[in-house]
Design an enzyme around this catalytic site. Structure first.
Site, PDB file in Angstrom:
ATOM      1  NE  ARG A  40      39.538  40.178  32.800  1.00 58.23           N
ATOM      2  CZ  ARG A  40      38.584  39.281  33.325  1.00 58.23           C
ATOM      3  NH1 ARG A  40      37.827  39.824  32.292  1.00 58.23           N
ATOM      4  NH2 ARG A  40      39.183  38.278  33.619  1.00 58.23           N
ATOM      5  CE  LYS A 206      34.078  31.603  39.242  1.00 57.23           C
ATOM      6  NZ  LYS A 206      35.318  32.354  38.509  1.00 57.23           N
ATOM      7  N   GLY A 359      39.730  35.948  39.923  1.00 55.20           N
ATOM      8  CA  GLY A 359      39.122  37.513  40.081  1.00 55.20           C
ATOM      9  C   GLY A 359      38.976  38.002  41.171  1.00 55.20           C
ATOM     10  N   GLY A 382      39.943  30.549  35.936  1.00 56.52           N
ATOM     11  CA  GLY A 382      39.757  29.151  34.947  1.00 56.52           C
ATOM     12  C   GLY A 382      40.754  28.746  34.289  1.00 56.52           C
TER      13      GLY A 382
HETATM   14  P1  ADP Z   1      37.926  33.218  42.142  1.00 55.79           P
HETATM   15  O1  ADP Z   1      37.051  34.723  41.724  1.00 55.79           O
HETATM   16  O2  ADP Z   1      39.498  33.570  43.533  1.00 55.79           O
HETATM   17  O3  ADP Z   1      38.552  31.745  41.114  1.00 55.79           O
HETATM   18  P2  ADP Z   1      35.523  32.102  42.762  1.00 55.79           P
HETATM   19  O4  ADP Z   1      34.927  32.855  42.273  1.00 55.79           O
HETATM   20  O5  ADP Z   1      35.328  30.668  42.708  1.00 55.79           O
HETATM   21  O6  ADP Z   1      37.245  33.008  43.000  1.00 55.79           O
HETATM   22  O7  ADP Z   1      34.302  33.032  44.629  1.00 55.79           O
HETATM   23  C1  ADP Z   1      34.094  34.387  44.803  1.00 55.79           C
HETATM   24  C2  ADP Z   1      33.365  33.560  45.640  1.00 55.79           C
HETATM   25  O8  ADP Z   1      33.243  32.572  46.645  1.00 55.79           O
HETATM   26  C3  ADP Z   1      33.348  35.246  46.916  1.00 55.79           C
HETATM   27  O9  ADP Z   1      32.258  36.017  46.284  1.00 55.79           O
HETATM   28  C4  ADP Z   1      33.077  34.512  48.420  1.00 55.79           C
HETATM   29  O10 ADP Z   1      32.175  35.428  48.558  1.00 55.79           O
HETATM   30  C5  ADP Z   1      32.632  32.957  47.656  1.00 55.79           C
HETATM   31  N1  ADP Z   1      32.635  32.218  49.355  1.00 55.79           N
HETATM   32  C6  ADP Z   1      34.070  31.767  49.779  1.00 55.79           C
HETATM   33  N2  ADP Z   1      33.693  30.924  51.159  1.00 55.79           N
HETATM   34  C7  ADP Z   1      32.041  30.589  51.019  1.00 55.79           C
HETATM   35  C8  ADP Z   1      31.516  29.854  51.585  1.00 55.79           C
HETATM   36  N3  ADP Z   1      32.008  29.396  52.983  1.00 55.79           N
HETATM   37  N4  ADP Z   1      30.479  30.234  51.324  1.00 55.79           N
HETATM   38  C9  ADP Z   1      29.111  31.052  50.156  1.00 55.79           C
HETATM   39  N5  ADP Z   1      30.265  31.650  49.817  1.00 55.79           N
HETATM   40  C10 ADP Z   1      31.803  31.720  50.060  1.00 55.79           C
HETATM   41 MG    MG Z   2      35.199  34.979  40.826  1.00 54.68          MG
END
Ligand code: ADP
Ligand code: MG
Length: 403
Positions: A40, A206, A359, A382
């Site tokens: 960043r 999330k 992220g 987001g």
């Molecule tokens: P991003 O940062 O890309 O927006 P999120 O923060 O929403 O994504 O989610 C990322 C997390 O989701 C990772 O730490 C991953 O381990 C978790 N995750 C993905 N699939 C599952 C699942 N089936 N059960 C529990 N955690 C999960």
């Molecule tokens: Mg995340």
């Protein structure tokens, strides 16, 4: 969203000898007073170099973590300031004073072509409350505001939209920096009339934050692939057992509505990788979605689902991906995520537009070694979801229109 002025629209001769306030996103991981990942900070350099090159004095603002409106020494921006100084090869000064008049005299005493950084904006209660006086105090330090913090553009805080409005109220301009301009080029302009088919892939953990944008997504996309823990909530909506998997109970009814509404677009997993625990080698099995039972925990999409997702991505001309397909941090549960990352990169190689937001998804693409082949890896999770769902972002909406 209306087109906004960017720093490239400002005549460089007007920057010489001016004090420019720049909101950056230095919400970086810090461990033991060291910045662990400086991406960043590096991404902020083009805007800063442009300003310094034009002879401006630059004052940076950023938040770091969630100090809750008070001084938390571990969340000082000092490590980010050191990191910025070594990237630029020049001294950068951190201003720890919070009262406006002391800040003003420190800024005034600094010479042109210098960078000063105000301490963590969230040390002050007024930041998240979007306090107008706090924003005006900052605005009075400079004569131009540049917002380059895409990651917080979806929040109306004092150092984002508040500061932009205060600067405009003083008769000066508020413009976007080069990083936000690039984000908008991909997430707004390129996706306004995308080449079709347009596919979105949603996953991650999330759930509540993301499931709420699906309705808006359905009005734009040809296909919507669902993986990650998000898929579990949909499985429950379909009446399947999910064992001890992560599910958001209060979103099951919404998922059921979306299944009906998006019948022609939604592609839900047909099978999963389940484990007993979220731990490397914890008794993994491949199960059809109808076979999951009490002790099982869904940790990744299964092989049939991977193949189906690969096919859809292969014929897509535009792809937006947010959220990993499984617990990709653990190697044996990373196959679904890695395969999606490769499929998106392959599509980009064939000329498709591929955009990653979030992220963890960005980190997964990096881990899979394909990040450089993706058209755009956004710095905002987001913010990118909101933008794609058609919402306006307060941090951008408040900037000066490009006429
Ligand atoms: P991003 O940062 O890309 O927006 P999120 O923060 O929403 O994504 O989610 C990322 C997390 O989701 C990772 O730490 C991953 O381990 C978790 N995750 C993905 N699939 C599952 C699942 N089936 N059960 C529990 N955690 C999960
Ligand atoms: Mg995340």
């Amino acid at each position: 969203m209306r087109l906004k002025k960017t720093i490239s629209d400002v005549d460089p001769s007007r920057l010489n000898g001016r004090t420019v306030l720049v909101r950056v996103d230095y919400n970086v991981p810090v461990n033991d007073r060291q910045v662990v990942d400086d991406r960043r900070i590096r991404l902020s350099l083009p805007t800063l170099e442009l300003l310094l090159g034009a002879g401006a004095k630059v004052v940076l603002l950023s938040h770091l973590g969630r100090p809750g409106g008070m001084v938390v020494p571990e969340l000082s921006l000092a490590p980010a300031v050191d990191c910025l100084g070594s990237l630029l090869g020049m001294p950068v000064k951190l201003i720890t004073h919070t009262d406006a008049s002391t800040q003003a005299s420190v800024v005034q005493r600094a010479s042109d072509k210098q960078i000063l950084v105000l301490e963590n904006t969230r040390f002050l209660e007024g930041e998240i409350a979007n306090d107008a006086d706090l924003a005006m105090g900052w605005a009075e330090l400079g004569e131009l505001f540049v917002n380059d913090a895409f990651g917080t553009a979806h929040r109306a805080h004092a150092s984002t939209s508040g500061l932009a409005k205060a600067m405009v109220a003083r008769g000066y301009e508020a413009v976007s920096g080069l990083l936000i301009a690039r984000e908008l080029q991909f997430l707004d302009e390129a996706l306004r009339a995308p080449d079709r088919p347009l596919t979105a892939i949603l996953g991650g953990a999330k759930i509540s934050g993301k499931i709420d944008v699906i309705d808006a997504f359905l009005s734009r996309v040809d296909r919507l692939l669902i993986g990650g823990a998000m898929a579990n909530t949909f499985m429950r909506a379909l009446g399947f057992e999910t064992g001890s998997s992560l599910v958001e109970d209060d979103r099951v009814a919404l998922a059921a509505e979306l299944v009906e509404k998006g019948a022609d677009q939604l592609v839900l997993p047909a099978d999963f990788i389940v484990a007993r625990e979220i731990k490397e080698g914890a008794g993994m099995r491949v199960l059809d979605r109808s076979q999951i039972s009490a002790g099982d925990r869904i940790v990744d999409i299964g092989p049939e689902t991977r193949a189906r997702f690969r096919e859809v991505i292969r014929w897509s001309k535009s792809i937006v991906w947010n959220g990993p397909m499984g617990v990709f941090e653990i190697e044996s549960f990373s196959e679904g995520t890695v395969e999606v990352a490769h499929s998106v990169a392959d599509a980009c190689d064939r000329g498709a537009l591929g955009i990653i937001g979030g992220g963890d998804s960005g980190a997964a693409a990096e881990q899979a070694g394909v990040a450089s082949r993706i058209s755009h890896v956004s710095t905002g999770g987001g913010a990118s979801l909101k933008l794609f769902s058609g919402a306006t972002l307060p941090g951008i909406e408040s900037l000066t229109d490009r006429l």
